[in-house]
Design a protein around this motif. Structure first.
Motif: not given
Length: 135
Positions: A30, A33, A27
């Motif tokens: 987020r 990451y 994702n």
């Protein structure tokens, strides 16, 4: 502040280069990451730990710290504060040298337990902010 500048520097430069990032998935919205990408740019091996066990940034993911079949030096925690203490305990049980709770992740009892177990720990800070400052 939990984790002074000396502890931050030690974790980032001396604790080892294999970082398990708990809460890391693909994702891209987020924070985990982007932080993982920064850690990789600074030479860290980033191991994703997430229920989906996705491969992220080219690294195989695992559902839990216990499933990682090699030693992990630092556990970077991107979960809610109410879940973070259990992750810190798992990190200590797995032999991690250090635990890093991200910005907004605070559990003072977990901090005390982790330090008492002999591991370094930082809370409520971000390695992606701290590592470029080392210069």
């Amino acid at each position: 502040m939990y984790g002074d500048a000396a502890t931050v520097r030690k974790i980032l430069t001396e604790s080892g280069d294999t970082w398990a990032v708990v809460g890391l998935s693909n994702n891209q919205a987020r924070a985990a990451y982007g932080v993982a990408a920064v850690l990789q740019r600074f030479g860290k091996r980033v191991v994703p730990v997430h229920p989906k066990a996705e491969t992220v940034h080219g690294e195989q993911g695992y559902k839990s710290l216990a499933e990682i079949p090699f030693p992990v030096d630092v556990v970077d925690v991107f979960v809610n504060s109410d879940l973070a203490g259990a992750v810190a305990d798992e990190a200590v049980a797995a032999g991690a040298k250090a635990v890093w709770f991200q910005l907004g992740v605070i559990d003072t009892a977990a901090y005390e337990r982790t330090r008492a177990a002999g591991a370094d720990m930082v809370m409520d800070r971000c390695p992606a902010i701290e590592i470029p400052r080392l210069g």
